[in-house]
Design an enzyme around this catalytic site. Structure first.
Site, mmCIF file in Angstrom:
data_model
loop_
_atom_site.group_PDB
_atom_site.id
_atom_site.type_symbol
_atom_site.label_atom_id
_atom_site.label_comp_id
_atom_site.label_asym_id
_atom_site.label_seq_id
_atom_site.Cartn_x
_atom_site.Cartn_y
_atom_site.Cartn_z
ATOM 1 N N HIS A 117 0.870 -1.179 0.000
ATOM 2 C CA HIS A 117 0.000 0.000 0.000
ATOM 3 C C HIS A 117 0.912 1.236 0.000
ATOM 4 O O HIS A 117 2.013 1.189 0.545
ATOM 5 C CB HIS A 117 -0.841 -0.051 1.279
ATOM 6 C CG HIS A 117 -1.879 1.012 1.400
ATOM 7 N ND1 HIS A 117 -1.593 2.279 1.847
ATOM 8 C CD2 HIS A 117 -3.208 0.992 1.154
ATOM 9 C CE1 HIS A 117 -2.708 3.000 1.868
ATOM 10 N NE2 HIS A 117 -3.703 2.244 1.452
ATOM 11 N N ASP A 194 3.382 -4.213 7.969
ATOM 12 C CA ASP A 194 2.144 -3.466 7.806
ATOM 13 C C ASP A 194 1.000 -4.436 8.092
ATOM 14 O O ASP A 194 0.694 -5.329 7.291
ATOM 15 C CB ASP A 194 2.057 -2.910 6.376
ATOM 16 C CG ASP A 194 0.751 -2.173 6.134
ATOM 17 O OD1 ASP A 194 -0.146 -2.238 6.991
ATOM 18 O OD2 ASP A 194 0.623 -1.537 5.065
ATOM 19 N N GLN A 197 -4.200 -4.909 7.128
ATOM 20 C CA GLN A 197 -5.201 -5.865 6.626
ATOM 21 C C GLN A 197 -5.075 -7.235 7.302
ATOM 22 O O GLN A 197 -5.846 -8.145 6.969
ATOM 23 C CB GLN A 197 -5.058 -6.038 5.107
ATOM 24 C CG GLN A 197 -5.262 -4.777 4.301
ATOM 25 C CD GLN A 197 -6.700 -4.255 4.341
ATOM 26 O OE1 GLN A 197 -7.621 -4.917 4.815
ATOM 27 N NE2 GLN A 197 -6.895 -3.053 3.845
ATOM 28 N N LYS A 220 -10.244 -0.379 10.747
ATOM 29 C CA LYS A 220 -10.412 -1.572 9.900
ATOM 30 C C LYS A 220 -10.731 -2.798 10.748
ATOM 31 O O LYS A 220 -10.808 -3.913 10.237
ATOM 32 C CB LYS A 220 -9.140 -1.822 9.082
ATOM 33 C CG LYS A 220 -8.869 -0.757 8.023
ATOM 34 C CD LYS A 220 -7.682 -1.132 7.189
ATOM 35 C CE LYS A 220 -7.105 -0.006 6.383
ATOM 36 N NZ LYS A 220 -7.916 0.434 5.256
ATOM 37 N N CYS A 361 -4.795 2.499 -3.653
ATOM 38 C CA CYS A 361 -3.555 3.046 -3.057
ATOM 39 C C CYS A 361 -2.410 2.051 -3.202
ATOM 40 O O CYS A 361 -1.585 1.891 -2.285
ATOM 41 C CB CYS A 361 -3.746 3.409 -1.586
ATOM 42 S SG CYS A 361 -5.048 4.610 -1.317
HETATM 43 N N1 C6P Z 1 -6.239 0.552 2.852
HETATM 44 C C1 C6P Z 1 -8.103 0.141 1.398
HETATM 45 O O1 C6P Z 1 -9.218 0.397 0.947
HETATM 46 P P1 C6P Z 1 -4.970 3.937 7.005
HETATM 47 O O2 C6P Z 1 -5.545 4.711 5.870
HETATM 48 O O3 C6P Z 1 -3.764 4.633 7.585
HETATM 49 O O4 C6P Z 1 -5.970 3.530 8.021
HETATM 50 O O5 C6P Z 1 -4.451 2.562 6.398
HETATM 51 C C2 C6P Z 1 -3.472 2.575 5.406
HETATM 52 C C3 C6P Z 1 -3.215 1.220 4.884
HETATM 53 C C4 C6P Z 1 -1.968 0.656 5.078
HETATM 54 N N2 C6P Z 1 -1.689 -0.584 4.657
HETATM 55 C C5 C6P Z 1 -2.609 -1.330 4.033
HETATM 56 C C6 C6P Z 1 -2.240 -2.721 3.614
HETATM 57 C C7 C6P Z 1 -3.874 -0.832 3.803
HETATM 58 O O6 C6P Z 1 -4.778 -1.589 3.177
HETATM 59 C C8 C6P Z 1 -4.198 0.488 4.218
HETATM 60 C C9 C6P Z 1 -5.531 1.097 3.936
HETATM 61 C C10 C6P Z 1 -7.570 0.981 2.531
HETATM 62 O O7 C6P Z 1 -7.429 -0.790 0.973
HETATM 63 C C11 C6P Z 1 -7.678 2.446 2.235
HETATM 64 S S1 C6P Z 1 -6.663 2.947 0.898
#
Ligand code: C6P
Length: 405
Positions: A117, A194, A197, A220, A361
């Site tokens: 991401h 990371d 997910q 999430k 993203c």
């Molecule tokens: N992915 C998706 O729709 P934040 O925005 O900081 O809470 O999470 C960022 C982020 C970091 N790593 C991974 C693997 C992610 O999937 C995400 C967020 C969302 O897939 C929003 S783009």
């Protein structure tokens, strides 16, 4: 099968909701989480760590209890290793700017995967540019998993940081972080995981993985937006300089110099998100009541049903759905031949099905798989077989609505 009773716990699902299949973007919030947030704001809202009066002491207690709950949830050794942030993005930036800038020099390498991401990619690009370090990529095998040959070739003594997602937000595939951590440590690198997910979907034990850092977001995993977590090994966090500075992260401030507070406060500058922490703690309780076995069982079932049905439609192309390792959470990414994913998502919305369309993203991954954008349906334990049926029926209508057939 998803138990319909779960839906009753979520105010947003009362009435006639859409089939909500955008759980990788954010999950819905159960009553217990909403109540925990309201309970704090309606019961003892005050600035934590500062006041000696009752409400402030209660706010501090709620905040620190939430930290302990996160610590147990990911099996960290100490609450000092749990830093509250805004979200996974801020957590990853904290590691990049604090650990990365302090430890990298020209000729060092930062190794990431092509399925990262942007939040675990752009900060490393920035830090590489500032330090002169090189940013390298691990590419994927045909089935979407990380290629073992790539890992062996790219992870070398020059690698100082391996930053890798535990689960790709596009392909839904679970990377073997424990093995990657062992390999990273063999060459003297730290591993940044990371977990945005993974933490909501699979048990994550930082000691078992031997992760040096782990980042994730509350929203999430049933919690509110605006609260995230960075786990870091204590010895690493202790050596790192602060990322943000100001109130509550200091020990003593003089006109020209400052000494910093102990962990975790050193990394928590300014007034913190107590309501968010209360909500996250309630979310963890809720997830633990359901259990990861049940979460995996429902997600696997729904994912298999969706993939099976979509594979029968000759104009649907699926991504990351051919791994034979069973290492997949509830993410189904696809395209419909001749239809732009944004058009597909709009048509699905009209049919009461909420999915995400776009680059998710993860633009370097999109380029790698030869697509500008994809559609993505992402499940959580409260989704049902009916939701899968609505998805598949709606997908089956798209080409007709667009006059492509
Ligand atoms: N992915 C998706 O729709 P934040 O925005 O900081 O809470 O999470 C960022 C982020 C970091 N790593 C991974 C693997 C992610 O999937 C995400 C967020 C969302 O897939 C929003 S783009």
């Amino acid at each position: 099968m998803a138990d319909r009773n779960f839906l009753r716990d979520f105010p947003i699902f009362h009435g006639n909701p859409p089939a909500y299949l955008d759980n990788s973007a954010t999950t819905q919030k159960p009553d217990a989480v909403v109540r925990a947030i309201c309970g704090y704001y309606g019961g003892c809202n005050a600035n934590p760590h500062r006041g000696v009066y009752d409400w402030s002491v209660k706010a501090t207690k709620i905040y620190e209890t939430a930290r302990a709950s996160v610590q147990k949830f990911i099996n960290a050794k100490s609450p000092a290793e749990i830093i509250f942030t805004k979200n996974a993005t801020e957590s990853l930036n904290l590691v990049a700017y604090s650990y990365g800038l302090a430890n990298l020099k020209a000729d060092d390498e930062i190794l990431i995967t092509i399925s990262e991401h942007h939040s675990n990619l752009v900060p490393w690009q920035m830090v590489a540019k500032k330090t002169g370090a090189t940013l390298n990529y691990i590419y994927l095998a045909r089935d979407g998993n990380l290629s073992d040959a790539e890992i062996s070739a790219k992870l070398t003594r020059r690698t100082k940081i391996l930053a890798v997602t535990q689960v790709s937000n596009v392909l839904g595939l679970i990377n073997d972080v424990k093995t990657l951590a062992a390999k990273a440590h063999e060459v003297g690198a730290v591993i940044v995981v990371d977990g945005a997910q993974s933490v909501p979907h699979i048990p994550v034990d930082v000691q078992d993985l031997d992760a040096d850092f782990l980042a994730f977001s509350g929203h999430k995993m049933l919690g509110p937006m605006g609260i995230g977590v960075l786990y870091g090994k204590k010895n690493l966090l202790e050596e790192m300089p602060p990322f943000l500075s100001g109130g509550d992260m200091i020990e003593y401030v003089e006109e020209q110099d400052t000494t910093f507070a102990e962990l975790p406060n050193k990394f928590e500058a300014g007034t913190q998100n107590v309501g968010g922490a209360a909500g996250l703690s309630a979310a963890i309780d809720y997830i633990q009541k359901i259990g990861f076995d049940e979460i995996a069982r429902v997600e696997k079932n729904l994912t298999a049903l969706a993939i099976g049905a979509l594979k029968k439609l000759p104009y649907v192309e699926l991504y990351g759905c051919d791994s034979e390792r069973g290492n997949k959470i509830g993410i189904v990414t696809f395209n419909i031949r001749g239809a732009h994913p944004h058009d597909v998502a709009t048509i699905l919305d009209a049919e009461g099905v909420a999915i995400r369309a776009g680059h998710h993203c993860a633009q370097p991954l999109m380029k790698y798989i030869g697509q500008n954008a994809t559609c993505r349906a992402s499940f959580y334990f409260y989704n049902t077989i009916e939701d899968v049926g609505r998805l598949v029926d709606a997908v089956a209508k798209v080409r007709k609505v667009m006059h492509l057939d």
